[in-house]
Each structure stands twice: as structure tokens, then as C-alpha cells.
Write a protein that holds these residues in place. Structure first.
Motif, short mmCIF file in Angstrom:
data_model
loop_
_atom_site.label_atom_id
_atom_site.label_comp_id
_atom_site.label_asym_id
_atom_site.label_seq_id
_atom_site.Cartn_x
_atom_site.Cartn_y
_atom_site.Cartn_z
N ASP A 7 51.56 -81.75 5.22
CA ASP A 7 52.80 -81.27 4.58
C ASP A 7 53.09 -79.79 4.79
O ASP A 7 53.99 -79.24 4.18
CB ASP A 7 52.80 -81.57 3.06
N GLN A 8 52.34 -79.13 5.66
CA GLN A 8 52.57 -77.71 5.94
C GLN A 8 53.00 -77.53 7.39
O GLN A 8 52.49 -78.21 8.29
CB GLN A 8 51.31 -76.89 5.66
N LYS A 9 53.90 -76.59 7.62
CA LYS A 9 54.46 -76.39 8.95
C LYS A 9 53.48 -75.67 9.86
O LYS A 9 52.97 -74.61 9.52
CB LYS A 9 55.76 -75.60 8.85
N THR A 10 53.25 -76.25 11.03
CA THR A 10 52.37 -75.61 12.02
C THR A 10 53.08 -75.35 13.34
O THR A 10 52.58 -74.57 14.16
CB THR A 10 51.12 -76.46 12.27
N ALA A 11 54.24 -75.94 13.56
CA ALA A 11 54.98 -75.71 14.80
C ALA A 11 56.45 -75.99 14.57
O ALA A 11 56.83 -76.76 13.69
CB ALA A 11 54.44 -76.59 15.93
N GLY A 12 57.27 -75.34 15.38
CA GLY A 12 58.71 -75.53 15.30
C GLY A 12 59.35 -75.45 16.67
O GLY A 12 58.75 -74.92 17.62
N ILE A 13 60.55 -75.98 16.76
CA ILE A 13 61.27 -76.05 18.04
C ILE A 13 62.68 -75.53 17.82
O ILE A 13 63.33 -75.85 16.82
CB ILE A 13 61.33 -77.50 18.55
N LEU A 14 63.16 -74.72 18.75
CA LEU A 14 64.52 -74.20 18.71
C LEU A 14 65.17 -74.46 20.06
O LEU A 14 64.73 -73.92 21.08
CB LEU A 14 64.52 -72.71 18.40
N THR A 15 66.19 -75.30 20.08
CA THR A 15 66.90 -75.64 21.31
C THR A 15 68.26 -74.98 21.33
O THR A 15 69.05 -75.14 20.39
CB THR A 15 67.05 -77.17 21.45
N GLU A 16 68.53 -74.25 22.40
CA GLU A 16 69.81 -73.57 22.57
C GLU A 16 70.35 -73.90 23.96
O GLU A 16 69.58 -74.11 24.90
CB GLU A 16 69.65 -72.06 22.39
N ASP B 107 52.82 -64.26 5.42
CA ASP B 107 53.30 -63.61 4.20
C ASP B 107 52.98 -64.49 2.99
O ASP B 107 52.97 -65.72 3.08
CB ASP B 107 54.81 -63.38 4.28
N LYS B 108 52.75 -63.85 1.86
CA LYS B 108 52.34 -64.59 0.66
C LYS B 108 53.34 -65.65 0.26
O LYS B 108 52.97 -66.70 -0.28
CB LYS B 108 52.11 -63.62 -0.50
N ASP B 109 54.65 -65.38 0.52
CA ASP B 109 55.66 -66.34 0.06
C ASP B 109 55.71 -67.62 0.89
O ASP B 109 56.39 -68.58 0.52
CB ASP B 109 57.05 -65.68 0.04
N ILE B 110 54.97 -67.66 2.03
CA ILE B 110 54.95 -68.90 2.82
C ILE B 110 53.54 -69.45 3.02
O ILE B 110 53.36 -70.41 3.76
CB ILE B 110 55.64 -68.71 4.19
N GLN B 111 52.55 -68.85 2.37
CA GLN B 111 51.17 -69.29 2.59
C GLN B 111 50.94 -70.73 2.16
O GLN B 111 50.05 -71.40 2.70
CB GLN B 111 50.19 -68.35 1.88
N ASP B 112 51.74 -71.22 1.22
CA ASP B 112 51.59 -72.62 0.81
C ASP B 112 52.45 -73.56 1.65
O ASP B 112 52.36 -74.78 1.52
CB ASP B 112 51.96 -72.78 -0.67
N LYS B 113 53.26 -72.98 2.54
CA LYS B 113 54.16 -73.80 3.36
C LYS B 113 53.76 -73.83 4.83
O LYS B 113 54.11 -74.74 5.56
CB LYS B 113 55.60 -73.27 3.25
N ALA B 114 53.05 -72.79 5.28
CA ALA B 114 52.68 -72.67 6.69
C ALA B 114 51.18 -72.85 6.87
O ALA B 114 50.38 -72.56 5.97
CB ALA B 114 53.10 -71.30 7.23
#
Length: 334
Positions: A186-195, A222-229
Motif C-alpha cells: 500500500d505504499q508508493k515505490t514507483a511512478g510513471i509520467l507520460t507526456e 520527507d516526514k509528511d510522506i514517510q507513511d506513503k512512500a
């Protein structure tokens, strides 16, 4: 020059750390022994530890783990992807560099990669933390002969490539959150950006940005994303060789892209749904002017998010923000 050096690396690698004589290398590569020595010095600049002893020859004592044009290309094993690589120690974003390169006629399959991004971004211009030397920050330039409407399918294809790579290399179980996030537990480890740069019926080029958190520790976020990333290192306790991981991703990407161009989207759709995050559950969909709930069914034949409303209407969603309900929360949704 590049093919000669690749062949030199191959000869040294297959010797199983035994010495290979300069004479043999000279004969195999059809170059002088002084040219062999110059190639060895270039290899050392890229992090290879070469031992050379008179009358015995050369051997590789240690292979590099650094990222550069050369180290990525040596042993890459692709047919067209990554034949041209632009590497920067630090840049604002690889996407920005890739757009510039594409506009300067960079060839299909060109890779732009950086050790660090100072202004990394994700979807909807959200900040992406690109820790120096601890992740993969890479953009791929493609010039596909498909209609612009099909470009979003390349995002979904890229997501399956990253999910496969993570699964195959780490034995973790990644999930794809529509349209462009790779989650582990449930935590983000990778992302994709298509342009894309396109005309009405023709794509000029597509730039696919891949960001993968590899060796970060929790304090790198950063502390504000440590539970999300999260990162592969956090999830496995193992430090990963970034160069090797890049090569694995690129080889898998080329194979998947070639299959997509040959067979279309059905295989991508099937694989994507095998990794799909919380398919069959209730989601909240937000656009600029509306918010509603629906059941997440998967993805449609064109790559759109496929949903079923509380009135049993099947709807395709092409853009918007998706949220998943916490248990018991869906009764309060609009």
C-alpha cells in the motif's frame, strides 16, 4: 568504438576473473595492444577495477555499480532501446531533458537518466523526491507509429514492466494503482509520467518518465510522506545494484513494447489487471466538477478505468483522481 569495447568487456567477463593475454585480446578484437591498454583506462574511469600484469594479461577484479552511458550499455542486450543514452549526474528533471533531446531529433529509444533530479515531478505536477544515487530517474523517448489516442496505453504498459521487474528481481508483490503508481504493501515505490507531442492524427514523440525508489531509507523521505512512500531497500532490507536494475527494466520494456506494437493492447490489459490494485472494490472518483462512488472493475479495451455505478451503469473514466475507501467509509460517499 562502442562495439569494440562491448566485445572487450564480454571477453573479460567470460574469463571468470582469469587473466586474458593482451595478445589474445588484440587478435580477437583486431586492434593493437596499445589500443587495448587505452580501452582498459577508459573502463577504469567507469568504475571497473582492472588488474594488468606483464606476460599474464588483464582481468576484471571488480565490476562497477555506478551509472553511466557506458555501464548501462555494456551487457544491456537490447536491440534498439538504449543505444543512445544521455546521463547526467544532476538535472532538474529527466523529462525536461528528454523533451529537449526529442525536439533535437533524438532517435527512437533514446534514454535520459540522472543520478539526481532537483525538480522531479509526477502526475499533476506533484513533487517527486529523487534522492541522489538511491533510485532510478529515467525518461524514454519513443516515436511510435500509433494514433495519439493510444498514447495512454503506453503508461499502462510501462506500469506492467515495472511491476514485472520488481516481482522478478525482489520476490515482492507489487500492485498497480491506476493509472501510474506502483505500490508495495500500500505504499508508493514507483511512478510513471507520460507526456506527448502530437498532431491531430500523428504522434511526433512520447516521453515516458520512470521513477523508482530503490535504495532509500525511511529518513530519505520527507516526514509528511514517510507513511506513503517506500523503497525496494526498505521492503527487503537489501541494497540493490541500480545499474543492473536499469538494464533489467530496459530489456523488459523493449520486449513488452515490441509485443504491444505487434499484438495490440489485449496482452497489456490482461497483465495490468493481474497486478491491479483493489479491483472489485468501491472507489471514489473526483473530477473538477463532480465526485461520485463506483465499483472498480479493471481497465477497458482502450485502457480507460472501468467502473460500475450504484445504478449498475458501466462507465469509462479517462482522467480524474481516484481514492479507495477505508473499511466502513463508503456509506458516507457522495
Amino acid at each position: 568504438m562502442e562495439s569494440t569495447r562491448n566485445r572487450l568487456i564480454e571477453l573479460l567477463e567470460t574469463s571468470d576473473k582469469q587473466f586474458v593475454s593482451g595478445q589474445l585480446l588484440s587478435e580477437k578484437l583486431k586492434i593493437s595492444r596499445s589500443a587495448i591498454w587505452k580501452h582498459m583506462k577508459e573502463l577504469e574511469k567507469d568504475g571497473y577495477h582492472i588488474e594488468g600484469i606483464s606476460r599474464k594479461g588483464y582481468r576484471i577484479v571488480k565490476f562497477p555499480d555506478k551509472v553511466s552511458e557506458n555501464t548501462i550499455q555494456w551487457g544491456l542486450g537490447t536491440n534498439w532501446l538504449g543505444k543512445n543514452i544521455i546521463h547526467k549526474t544532476t538535472t532538474t528533471t529527466t523529462q525536461q531533458l528528454a523533451h529537449q533531446a526529442a525536439q533535437d531529433n533524438a532517435e527512437h529509444g533514446t534514454i535520459v537518466i540522472a543520478d539526481e533530479q532537483t525538480k522531479g515531478k509526477g502526475r499533476m505536477n506533484r513533487q517527486w523526491y529523487s534522492t541522489k544515487g538511491k533510485g532510478i530517474w529515467m525518461s524514454i523517448i519513443l516515436r511510435p507509429n500509433v494514433l495519439p489516442i493510444m498514447a495512454p496505453q503506453l503508461t499502462l504498459l510501462s506500469a506492467t514492466v515495472l511491476a514485472d521487474a520488481i516481482s522478478e528481481q525482489t520476490a515482492l508483490t507489487p500492485k498497480i494503482k491506476w493509472p501510474n503508481d506502483i505500490l508495495i504493501n500500500d505504499q508508493k515505490t514507483a511512478g510513471i509520467l507520460t507526456e506527448m507531442q502530437a498532431e491531430q492524427d500523428q504522434i511526433q514523440y512520447v516521453v515516458i518518465g520512470l521513477g523508482i525508489n530503490v535504495n532509500q531509507i525511511t529518513e530519505d523521505f520527507d516526514k509528511d510522506i514517510q507513511d506513503k512512500a517506500t523503497s525496494l531497500h526498505i521492503q527487503t532490507g537489501h541494497k540493490w545494484n541500480i545499474k543492473d536494475f536499469i538494464q533489467h527494466v530496459l530489456k523488459s520494456f523493449e520486449e513488452s513494447y515490441d509485443a504491444f506494437m505487434e499484438n495490440g493492447f489485449p496482452e497489456v490489459k490482461q497483465k495490468w489487471e493481474s497486478y491491479g490494485y483493489r479491483i472489485g472494490e468501491q472507489i471514489k472518483i473526483k473530477t473538477l466538477h463532480k465526485e461520485w462512488k463506483a465499483e472498480f472493475l479493471g481497465i477497458a479495451e482502450d485502457g480507460a478505468l472501468l467502473t460500475k455505478t450504484d445504478k449498475d451503469e458501466i462507465k469509462k473514466i479517462y482522467s480524474g483522481e481516484i481514492e479507495w475507501f477505508m473499511k466502513g467509509e463508503d456509506d458516507n460517499a457522495k
